[in-house]
Scaffold this active site. Structure first.
Site, mmCIF file in Angstrom:
data_model
loop_
_atom_site.group_PDB
_atom_site.id
_atom_site.type_symbol
_atom_site.label_atom_id
_atom_site.label_comp_id
_atom_site.label_asym_id
_atom_site.label_seq_id
_atom_site.Cartn_x
_atom_site.Cartn_y
_atom_site.Cartn_z
ATOM 1 N N HIS A 94 -81.452 -14.604 -24.093
ATOM 2 C CA HIS A 94 -80.416 -14.932 -23.096
ATOM 3 C C HIS A 94 -79.399 -15.884 -23.717
ATOM 4 C CE1 HIS A 94 -79.312 -15.626 -18.698
ATOM 5 N NE2 HIS A 94 -78.583 -16.534 -19.345
ATOM 6 N N GLY A 118 -69.020 -19.494 -19.091
ATOM 7 C CA GLY A 118 -68.184 -20.435 -18.356
ATOM 8 C C GLY A 118 -67.020 -19.787 -17.639
ATOM 9 N N TYR A 136 -72.939 -10.563 -13.872
ATOM 10 C CA TYR A 136 -73.392 -11.079 -12.578
ATOM 11 C C TYR A 136 -73.263 -10.056 -11.445
ATOM 12 C CZ TYR A 136 -74.034 -16.186 -13.237
ATOM 13 O OH TYR A 136 -74.501 -17.420 -13.558
ATOM 14 N N ARG A 147 -72.193 -17.314 -6.576
ATOM 15 C CA ARG A 147 -71.288 -16.631 -7.502
ATOM 16 C C ARG A 147 -71.636 -15.157 -7.676
ATOM 17 N NH1 ARG A 147 -72.591 -20.512 -12.353
ATOM 18 N NH2 ARG A 147 -74.587 -20.435 -11.213
ATOM 19 N N HIS A 187 -80.305 -13.207 -13.229
ATOM 20 C CA HIS A 187 -79.919 -14.608 -13.088
ATOM 21 C C HIS A 187 -80.351 -15.077 -11.710
ATOM 22 C CE1 HIS A 187 -77.155 -18.130 -12.760
ATOM 23 N NE2 HIS A 187 -77.106 -17.724 -11.495
ATOM 24 N N HIS A 229 -84.015 -18.457 -15.553
ATOM 25 C CA HIS A 229 -83.659 -19.765 -14.969
ATOM 26 C C HIS A 229 -84.654 -20.173 -13.887
ATOM 27 C CE1 HIS A 229 -80.021 -18.864 -17.082
ATOM 28 N NE2 HIS A 229 -79.414 -18.224 -16.116
ATOM 29 N N ARG A 237 -85.096 -23.812 -12.610
ATOM 30 C CA ARG A 237 -83.909 -24.576 -12.216
ATOM 31 C C ARG A 237 -84.135 -25.392 -10.941
ATOM 32 N NH1 ARG A 237 -79.085 -21.129 -11.985
ATOM 33 N NH2 ARG A 237 -78.122 -23.060 -11.296
ATOM 34 N N ASP A 241 -79.892 -19.916 -22.964
ATOM 35 C CA ASP A 241 -78.594 -19.851 -22.272
ATOM 36 C C ASP A 241 -77.487 -20.361 -23.190
ATOM 37 O OD1 ASP A 241 -76.981 -19.066 -20.213
ATOM 38 O OD2 ASP A 241 -77.561 -20.657 -18.822
#
Length: 400
Positions: free
Chosen positions: A76, A83, A145, A178, A210, A239, A242, A298
């Site tokens: 990943h 960004g 995404y 997002r 994600h 993730h 998180r 990441d």
């Protein structure tokens, strides 16, 4: 320790003597013969003279008992840069070769994230080819995404089937403001596409999810496992450390056959979740199936923190060096190297179906790391070629 630094032609035979092998299981002190880009033989060290004809011109290096491990596989990384959540100026630049190789990453899988609009799968694939030209192994996920996916051929299935470096779908966002707020039907349709493409090609054929901080967490994946015939291994959330509630739910997924991916967040940025080293320690203490846990960086990705209104509060960015840092942190906690190292090597190779990577064994790719007594990475070999020796850079990226 100090040993000779000498650029090695790719076809030269090399004998790595007196190395303490973690393959990733411990094998003890051995000698390893490298032929081209493969591991050709593994010998017991000190068991007499190895019968190698002089005309073979073998480059022999004595590592004096240093630790030898497989190269890290980072599943990943935003190799074209991630960004962009706070404007175009916050787009992370593409990640250079030595950002990976110096950190011990010899195989990387690139992906798109939030910005799958100004960044494309075509650009991602071209960067994969660029990293390959510079000497490391590189692959990529298709999509990003959002739904519909960003693809090259018009569908994820045909991208995976017809484009050799493409191994699956990722990173597809769920439980995140997002994301495209995908429906259950959209998720299982994509999962079916990548699964069938994996069957056709022998590739990973998984959807790399994600996970954000949304309250639904893993609900879509849990429903897919419960209500469809798709194998649990197709659903690969990342993730998952998180936040603490997400980590607890992901641990339950392990019992259903899923592989989960921890993120090696930079130090001090894991709140409100767990540092990767803490998550690994808990997994070992709970006797979870460790072979289903992987660790990724990441690298090149933006690590933003948002308030409840979706406004950016602050941001950091991922880097491949956090993989080695996490490994050292786990060793400082007293965890055995042979339990943690597979999460960076053989476990990743297994879920991604990289058949010749992730282990030190005859016939496997010569992707190798030398670590000193502090488990710092001093030497890096990718495909039989030294990229770093005795902490000195041997090979740089084209524009580094």
């Amino acid at each position: 320790k100090s040993w000779a630094v000498m650029p090695t032609p790719p076809q030269m035979l090399q004998l790595l003597c007196n190395v303490n092998i973690y393959a990733p299981t411990p094998l003890g002190i051995k000698d390893v013969l490298i032929a081209g880009n493969k591991i050709a033989a593994i010998y017991d060290h000190g068991q007499g003279q190895i019968d190698i004809p002089k005309q073979w011109h073998v480059n022999i290096i004595n590592f004096e008992g240093a630790t030898l491990t497989p190269g890290f596989i980072d599943s990943h990384a935003h190799i074209t840069g991630g960004g962009g959540e706070a404007g175009f100026a916050t787009q992370v630049p593409p990640v250079g070769l030595t950002e990976f190789t110096h950190a011990g990453v010899t195989t990387v899988v690139g992906l798109l994230g939030t910005d799958d609009t100004t960044r494309s799968t075509e650009n991602l694939l071209s960067r994969v080819y660029g990293l390959r030209e510079e000497g490391m192994s590189a692959y990529c996920w298709t999509g990003g995404y959002h739904y519909p996916l960003t693809t090259i051929t018009g569908s994820a299935k045909s991208d995976i089937v017809f484009l050799e470096p493409v191994i699956g779908i990722g990173e597809f966002a769920i439980s995140d403001h997002r994301s495209s707020q995908p429906t259950f039907e959209e998720v299982i349709r994509l999962a079916s596409e990548t699964h069938v493409a994996g069957l056709i090609t022998g590739k990973a054929g998984i959807i790399h999810f994600h996970l954000g901080d949304g309250e639904k967490r893993l609900a879509l994946i849990e429903q897919a496992i419960r209500d469809t015939e798709l194998p649990a291994r197709v659903f690969n959330p990342t993730h998952v450390n998180r936040n603490k509630a997400l980590f607890e739910d992901s641990c339950k997924l392990l019992t259903q056959g899923c592989h989960i991916d921890l993120t090696a967040f930079p130090a001090g940025t894991a709140q409100p979740g767990w540092e990767a080293s803490d998550a690994i320690e808990m997994a070992i203490e709970r006797q979870l199936p460790l072979e289903q846990i992987t660790l990724s960086s990441d690298g090149g990705g933006c690590l933003p923190c948002f308030d409840p209104q979706g406004e950016l509060v602050h941001m950091d960015f991922g880097r491949a060096s956090t993989l080695g840092e996490t490994l050292v942190e786990t060793l400082h906690k007293g965890l055995p190297l042979e339990q943690v190292l597979p999460m960076l090597t053989s476990n990743v190779a297994n879920i991604l179906r990289f058949k010749n990577k992730g282990q030190i064994a005859v016939g496997f790719d010569a992707d190798l790391l030398i670590m000193n007594e502090k488990y710092e990475i001093t030497d890096v070999m990718a495909q039989g070629v030294w990229h770093k020796q005795n902490n000195q850079t041997i090979i740089k990226g084209t524009f580094e």
